[in-house]
Design a protein around this motif. Structure first.
Motif, PDB file in Angstrom:
ATOM      1  N   ARG A 255       0.516  -1.493   0.252  1.00  0.00           N
ATOM      2  CA  ARG A 255       0.663   0.019   0.242  1.00  0.00           C
ATOM      3  C   ARG A 255       0.614   1.643  -0.219  1.00  0.00           C
ATOM      4  O   ARG A 255       0.482   2.724  -0.226  1.00  0.00           O
ATOM      5  N   VAL A 256       2.218   0.901   0.016  1.00  0.00           N
ATOM      6  CA  VAL A 256       3.008   2.413   0.361  1.00  0.00           C
ATOM      7  C   VAL A 256       3.420   2.814  -0.747  1.00  0.00           C
ATOM      8  O   VAL A 256       3.816   2.035  -1.813  1.00  0.00           O
ATOM      9  N   THR A 257       3.268   4.220  -1.457  1.00  0.00           N
ATOM     10  CA  THR A 257       3.698   4.622  -2.495  1.00  0.00           C
ATOM     11  C   THR A 257       4.334   5.916  -2.092  1.00  0.00           C
ATOM     12  O   THR A 257       4.663   6.218  -3.524  1.00  0.00           O
ATOM     13  N   ALA A 258       5.116   6.119  -1.285  1.00  0.00           N
ATOM     14  CA  ALA A 258       5.738   6.965  -1.462  1.00  0.00           C
ATOM     15  C   ALA A 258       5.992   7.066   0.528  1.00  0.00           C
ATOM     16  O   ALA A 258       5.554   6.762   1.398  1.00  0.00           O
ATOM     17  N   VAL A 259       7.622   7.528   0.659  1.00  0.00           N
ATOM     18  CA  VAL A 259       7.984   7.520   2.050  1.00  0.00           C
ATOM     19  C   VAL A 259       8.553   8.554   1.889  1.00  0.00           C
ATOM     20  O   VAL A 259       8.652   9.645   1.315  1.00  0.00           O
ATOM     21  N   LEU A 260       7.999   9.037   3.005  1.00  0.00           N
ATOM     22  CA  LEU A 260       8.017  10.750   4.133  1.00  0.00           C
ATOM     23  C   LEU A 260       9.747  10.240   5.272  1.00  0.00           C
ATOM     24  O   LEU A 260       9.182   9.330   6.207  1.00  0.00           O
ATOM     25  N   VAL A 261      10.848  10.622   5.562  1.00  0.00           N
ATOM     26  CA  VAL A 261      12.076  10.459   5.736  1.00  0.00           C
ATOM     27  C   VAL A 261      12.914  11.414   6.567  1.00  0.00           C
ATOM     28  O   VAL A 261      12.729  12.271   6.099  1.00  0.00           O
ATOM     29  N   GLY A 262      12.891  10.926   7.377  1.00  0.00           N
ATOM     30  CA  GLY A 262      13.965  12.211   8.387  1.00  0.00           C
ATOM     31  C   GLY A 262      15.395  12.416   7.758  1.00  0.00           C
ATOM     32  O   GLY A 262      15.861  11.259   6.996  1.00  0.00           O
ATOM     33  N   ALA A 263      16.491  13.009   8.359  1.00  0.00           N
ATOM     34  CA  ALA A 263      17.261  13.418   7.190  1.00  0.00           C
ATOM     35  C   ALA A 263      18.663  12.046   8.002  1.00  0.00           C
ATOM     36  O   ALA A 263      19.315  11.387   7.747  1.00  0.00           O
ATOM     37  N   ARG A 264      18.249  12.372   9.870  1.00  0.00           N
ATOM     38  CA  ARG A 264      19.160  10.810  10.050  1.00  0.00           C
ATOM     39  C   ARG A 264      18.881   9.489   9.543  1.00  0.00           C
ATOM     40  O   ARG A 264      19.990   8.169   9.706  1.00  0.00           O
ATOM     41  N   THR A 265      17.409   9.683   9.653  1.00  0.00           N
ATOM     42  CA  THR A 265      17.255   7.995   9.455  1.00  0.00           C
ATOM     43  C   THR A 265      17.545   8.562   7.398  1.00  0.00           C
ATOM     44  O   THR A 265      17.741   6.671   7.440  1.00  0.00           O
ATOM     45  N   PHE A 266      17.480   8.602   6.768  1.00  0.00           N
ATOM     46  CA  PHE A 266      17.781   8.716   5.056  1.00  0.00           C
ATOM     47  C   PHE A 266      19.527   8.495   5.322  1.00  0.00           C
ATOM     48  O   PHE A 266      19.132   7.642   4.824  1.00  0.00           O
ATOM     49  N   GLY A 267      20.356   8.912   6.068  1.00  0.00           N
ATOM     50  CA  GLY A 267      21.453   8.654   5.618  1.00  0.00           C
ATOM     51  C   GLY A 267      21.575   7.462   7.511  1.00  0.00           C
ATOM     52  O   GLY A 267      23.146   7.263   7.159  1.00  0.00           O
ATOM     53  N   GLY A 268      20.905   7.250   7.452  1.00  0.00           N
ATOM     54  CA  GLY A 268      21.683   6.727   9.506  1.00  0.00           C
ATOM     55  C   GLY A 268      22.178   4.608   8.626  1.00  0.00           C
ATOM     56  O   GLY A 268      21.596   4.295   7.847  1.00  0.00           O
ATOM     57  N   ASP A 269      21.700   4.113   9.645  1.00  0.00           N
ATOM     58  CA  ASP A 269      22.285   2.312   9.454  1.00  0.00           C
ATOM     59  C   ASP A 269      20.992   1.803   9.053  1.00  0.00           C
ATOM     60  O   ASP A 269      19.668   1.854   9.223  1.00  0.00           O
ATOM     61  N   ASP A 270      21.464   1.184   7.768  1.00  0.00           N
ATOM     62  CA  ASP A 270      20.589   0.012   7.354  1.00  0.00           C
ATOM     63  C   ASP A 270      20.814  -1.460   8.005  1.00  0.00           C
ATOM     64  O   ASP A 270      21.485  -2.137   7.798  1.00  0.00           O
ATOM     65  N   PRO A 271      20.032  -1.949   8.403  1.00  0.00           N
ATOM     66  CA  PRO A 271      20.179  -3.477   9.418  1.00  0.00           C
ATOM     67  C   PRO A 271      20.146  -4.061   8.745  1.00  0.00           C
ATOM     68  O   PRO A 271      20.618  -5.434   8.260  1.00  0.00           O
TER      69      PRO A 271
ATOM     70  N   ALA B 218       6.855  19.222   3.028  1.00  0.00           N
ATOM     71  CA  ALA B 218       7.890  17.994   2.742  1.00  0.00           C
ATOM     72  C   ALA B 218       6.357  16.766   2.948  1.00  0.00           C
ATOM     73  O   ALA B 218       6.334  15.824   2.315  1.00  0.00           O
ATOM     74  N   VAL B 219       5.952  17.516   3.474  1.00  0.00           N
ATOM     75  CA  VAL B 219       4.558  16.570   3.806  1.00  0.00           C
ATOM     76  C   VAL B 219       3.188  16.764   2.547  1.00  0.00           C
ATOM     77  O   VAL B 219       3.759  15.844   1.432  1.00  0.00           O
ATOM     78  N   ASP B 220       3.673  17.941   1.375  1.00  0.00           N
ATOM     79  CA  ASP B 220       2.723  18.447   0.457  1.00  0.00           C
ATOM     80  C   ASP B 220       3.532  17.116  -0.805  1.00  0.00           C
ATOM     81  O   ASP B 220       2.803  16.854  -1.553  1.00  0.00           O
ATOM     82  N   LEU B 221       4.424  17.365  -0.755  1.00  0.00           N
ATOM     83  CA  LEU B 221       5.493  16.871  -1.928  1.00  0.00           C
ATOM     84  C   LEU B 221       5.235  14.840  -2.148  1.00  0.00           C
ATOM     85  O   LEU B 221       4.752  14.210  -2.300  1.00  0.00           O
ATOM     86  N   ALA B 222       5.134  15.004  -0.261  1.00  0.00           N
ATOM     87  CA  ALA B 222       5.162  13.435   0.285  1.00  0.00           C
ATOM     88  C   ALA B 222       3.886  12.918  -0.947  1.00  0.00           C
ATOM     89  O   ALA B 222       2.978  12.385  -1.435  1.00  0.00           O
ATOM     90  N   ARG B 223       2.640  13.771  -0.451  1.00  0.00           N
ATOM     91  CA  ARG B 223       1.643  13.964  -0.500  1.00  0.00           C
ATOM     92  C   ARG B 223       1.261  13.431  -1.797  1.00  0.00           C
ATOM     93  O   ARG B 223       0.517  12.561  -2.997  1.00  0.00           O
ATOM     94  N   GLU B 224       1.834  14.260  -2.593  1.00  0.00           N
ATOM     95  CA  GLU B 224       1.453  14.375  -4.085  1.00  0.00           C
ATOM     96  C   GLU B 224       2.044  13.111  -5.040  1.00  0.00           C
ATOM     97  O   GLU B 224       1.663  12.548  -5.902  1.00  0.00           O
ATOM     98  N   ALA B 225       3.086  12.532  -4.354  1.00  0.00           N
ATOM     99  CA  ALA B 225       3.963  11.660  -4.998  1.00  0.00           C
ATOM    100  C   ALA B 225       2.969  10.355  -4.457  1.00  0.00           C
ATOM    101  O   ALA B 225       3.169   8.981  -5.380  1.00  0.00           O
ATOM    102  N   ALA B 226       2.037   9.855  -4.137  1.00  0.00           N
ATOM    103  CA  ALA B 226       1.876   9.076  -2.978  1.00  0.00           C
ATOM    104  C   ALA B 226       0.447   9.226  -3.704  1.00  0.00           C
ATOM    105  O   ALA B 226      -0.443   7.531  -3.154  1.00  0.00           O
ATOM    106  N   GLY B 227      -0.258  10.441  -4.314  1.00  0.00           N
ATOM    107  CA  GLY B 227      -1.723  10.134  -4.990  1.00  0.00           C
ATOM    108  C   GLY B 227      -2.539   9.202  -3.843  1.00  0.00           C
ATOM    109  O   GLY B 227      -2.790  10.331  -2.848  1.00  0.00           O
ATOM    110  N   ASP B 228      -3.415   7.741  -3.687  1.00  0.00           N
ATOM    111  CA  ASP B 228      -4.357   8.140  -3.020  1.00  0.00           C
ATOM    112  C   ASP B 228      -3.972   6.986  -2.042  1.00  0.00           C
ATOM    113  O   ASP B 228      -4.582   6.082  -0.965  1.00  0.00           O
ATOM    114  N   GLY B 229      -2.877   6.514  -2.329  1.00  0.00           N
ATOM    115  CA  GLY B 229      -2.155   5.435  -1.769  1.00  0.00           C
ATOM    116  C   GLY B 229      -1.507   5.797   0.151  1.00  0.00           C
ATOM    117  O   GLY B 229      -2.066   7.025   0.952  1.00  0.00           O
TER     118      GLY B 229
END
Length: 175
Positions: free
Chosen positions: A43-59, A101-112
């Motif tokens: 169901r995810v059609t876009a992601v909104l992420v903070g800078a620390r999470t985006f550049g952080g550790d990936d398990p 950021a919310v506007d951009l993410a919602r636009e990218a996500a459409g109805d998802g």
């Protein structure tokens, strides 16, 4: 309009990352079949992420499961940051303002669904009364310290309503 959903896997004592943002604690708990997580990813059609999470550790770093949702998802990503990179990776947009950021993410996500990654972004969304839903997965571990699911100095109460037909930890935010 897209739903803003904060999803995270937490330790039983309420941490989504260990001290310093360490995500290695999560590695042994990944890969187990989870129908709720599979439904979320579909169901995810876009992601909104903070800078620390985006550049952080990936398990999953260094494996074939590296990336969002263990490499199972790809799509538009909006990073909330006051220090954007000079050049954005493909599919990534940087925004310095929460509402933008919310506007951009919602636009990218459409109805998802816009999946929100990062405790600080989730906190900002709660404070701005923009967050729609919360989905928490719990791993059988106690970390004792780290990044909390939601950390609001001085405290705040966020009322949640269980979503009918969903897992016991999927809620609608009530304002």
């Amino acid at each position: 309009m897209a739903t803003l959903l904060y999803s995270a896997t937490a330790s039983l004592d309420g941490f989504i990352a260990g001290p310093g943002g360490d995500m290695s604690w999560l590695t042994p708990h990944l890969g187990t079949p989870n129908p709720t997580a599979d439904r979320l990813v579909s169901r995810v059609t876009a992601v909104l992420v903070g800078a620390r999470t985006f550049g952080g550790d990936d398990p999953n770093r260094g494996t074939d499961r590296e990336g969002a949702f263990g490499g199972q998802w790809s799509g538009p990503v909006v990073v909330l940051t006051h220090r954007p990179a000079a050049e954005a990776p493909e599919g990534v947009t940087f925004a310095g303002d929460l509402h933008r950021a919310v506007d951009l993410a919602r636009e990218a996500a459409g109805d998802g669904v816009v999946d929100v990654l990062g405790a600080d972004v989730a906190r900002q969304l709660v404070e701005a009364r923009l967050l729609d839903e919360v989905l928490l997965f719990f791993a059988p571990v106690l970390l004792g310290d780290g990044v909390r699911v939601l950390d609001v100095p001085g405290g705040t109460q966020v009322l949640l309503d269980r979503l009918p037909g969903e897992t016991e930890h999927w809620y609608r935010v009530r304002y």
